[in-house]
Design an enzyme around this catalytic site. Structure first.
Site, short mmCIF file in Angstrom:
data_model
loop_
_atom_site.label_atom_id
_atom_site.label_comp_id
_atom_site.label_asym_id
_atom_site.label_seq_id
_atom_site.Cartn_x
_atom_site.Cartn_y
_atom_site.Cartn_z
N ASP A 161 2.88 -4.24 7.76
CA ASP A 161 1.69 -3.91 7.66
C ASP A 161 0.65 -4.74 7.62
OD1 ASP A 161 -0.66 -2.56 6.46
OD2 ASP A 161 -0.06 -1.75 4.72
N GLN B 43 -4.92 -5.68 7.22
CA GLN B 43 -5.62 -6.36 6.14
C GLN B 43 -5.13 -7.50 7.30
OE1 GLN B 43 -7.86 -4.94 4.49
NE2 GLN B 43 -6.81 -3.73 3.73
N HIS C 177 1.12 -1.33 -0.05
CA HIS C 177 -0.09 0.08 -0.09
C HIS C 177 1.12 1.32 -0.03
CE1 HIS C 177 -2.92 3.23 2.36
NE2 HIS C 177 -3.76 2.50 1.15
N LYS D 46 -10.69 -0.19 10.39
CA LYS D 46 -10.74 -1.11 9.60
C LYS D 46 -10.79 -3.00 10.83
CE LYS D 46 -7.11 -0.02 6.23
NZ LYS D 46 -7.77 0.51 4.72
N CYS E 2 -4.05 2.29 -4.04
CA CYS E 2 -4.04 2.59 -3.37
C CYS E 2 -2.27 1.57 -3.37
CB CYS E 2 -3.13 3.23 -1.53
SG CYS E 2 -4.82 4.43 -1.54
#
Length: 413
Positions: free
Chosen positions: A201, A204, A124, A227, A367
């Site tokens: 990251d 997700q 991202h 999220k 993104c």
């Protein structure tokens, strides 16, 4: 689980989310932001109605209550990701700010000319642009490691990209475009042997599966509250304490100091030296409530539902000749994320037509422009599934896709 039991589970879970009182809403954009259960909304309102004061600053009872709510949320997050101590949890606005914090505070102070930063092509922009900037500032080189067409990035490929000059690697846990999961545990071990810091990251992954930062062995992990059912404006940076203690503050101002002199200052210990200004205590209370709600549902239920719905959606999408899904043919590799194209129809038009049918999907480059360029496309539509979705949601989505070319007048092409 039989059909009757599944329907009851659908109704029970959907009933926890006030927005689904609108029975016509099919929300398939949970990778962008999730809907919020009543428990979270109540927790935020309860904080502002009963405990609202400036945390960490007052000695009166209301301020003490606000501080306790804020620090309790930190302890909830620490246990959720199995950090070694609450001090390893820094509250930010979102994963983007968390990653910028590491890039500015660690990257710009510990990177040197000639060093290398390794990023995967599937990052991202939030885990790419900060490293571009840090590399320019330090005179370091930014290198990419590419994934296969299905999104897979093997340990062999990752290891081959590491060099003796690789000071830091930035890798997503789960791709927000392809849904593919990277083997962070193996990557972290390779980085440790190479003397490389690994920044992950987790935006997700953390909402959808158990994440144990000590088992993974990552040095930093960033994720966003919004999220994972929590309010917008609250995020998390996990960092190994020994690294955080060596890093200078990211922002300067109130509440991140021990004392201030005319010629300098002594900063507060971690994590508070990274949390300048008035903190988002209401958001932190909402994040704690979101975690407690996730735990009450259970990751076993969350993954069972999301995997089943993703498998159904992928199987049905494959039956439509003009629909093409990016990534693996195995639904378990998608983790609820399905990016796709429709022959002759622009992704923005796909999203608009879906919206007319009450279906929310994403359209654009998500993104992640370097990844889409690597895969040979400019933009896609994306459906992302959460445990509060149902089979009826998927069937309405598939019916819309099946008729989308006809609606655009492209059937005869």
């Amino acid at each position: 689980m039989n059909e009757t039991e599944l329907k009851r589970e659908d109704e029970r879970l959907r009933g926890d989310f006030p927005i689904f009182a609108d029975k016509d809403l099919v929300y398939l954009d949970s990778s962008a932001t999730t809907q919020k259960p009543k428990r979270v909304l109540d927790a935020v309102r309860d904080y502002y109605e009963k405990s609202n004061a400036n945390p960490l600053r007052g000695l009166y009872r209301l301020s003490v209550a606000a501080t306790e709510a804020y620090e309790n949320a930190r302890a909830v997050v620490q246990k959720f990701v199995n950090a070694a101590a609450p001090e390893e949890i820094v509250f930010t606005r979102n994963a983007t700010e968390s990653l910028n914090l590491v890039a500015c505070s660690w990257g710009m102070n510990f990177l040197r000319p000639g060093d290398e930063i390794l990023v995967s092509v599937m990052e991202h922009h939030s885990n790419l642009l900060p490293w571009q900037n840090a590399a320019r500032a330090a005179g370091a080189a930014l290198k990419f490691v590419d994934c296969a067409p299905d999104g897979s990035l093997t340990a062999e490929t990752f290891a081959a990209a590491l060099t003796p000059r690789t000071r830091l690697a930035a890798v997503t846990h789960v791709s927000n475009v392809l849904g593919v999961e990277n083997d962070l545990k193996t990557f972290a071990e390779l980085c440790r042997r190479n003397g490389t810091i690994l920044v992950a990251d987790g935006a997700q992954s953390v909402p959808h599966r158990p994440v144990d930062v000590r088992e993974l062995g990552v040095d930093f992990l960033a994720f966003s509250g919004h999220k994972m059912l929590a309010p917008m404006g609250i995020g998390v940076l996990y960092g190994r304490r020994e690294l955080l203690e060596k890093m200078p503050p990211f922002l300067y101002g109130g509440e991140m100091i021990e004392s201030v002199r005319r010629d300098g200052a002594t900063y507060a210990p971690v994590p508070h030296k990274f949390e300048a200004g008035t903190v988002n205590a209401g958001g932190a209370a909402g994040l704690a409530a979101a975690i407690e709600y996730i735990q009450s549902v259970g990751f076993e239920t969350i993954q069972r539902r999301e995997n089943a719905l993703c498998a159904l959606a992928l199987a049905e999408m494959k039956k439509i000749p003009h629909v093409h899904v990016l990534g693996s043919d195995d639904p378990l590799d998608h983790h609820g994320i399905l990016s796709f194209t429709v022959d002759g129809v622009h992704p923005h038009d796909i999203a608009a037509i879906c919206d007319e049918a009450g279906i929310c999907v994403r359209a654009g480059h998500h993104c992640a422009q370097p990844l889409l360029e690597h895969l040979g496309c400019r933009s896609t539509a994306r459906a992302s599934i959460a445990f509060y979705n149902t089979e009826e949601d998927i069937r309405r989505f598939i019916a819309c896709l099946a008729g989308i070319r006809k609606k655009m007048g492209r059937d005869g092409e």
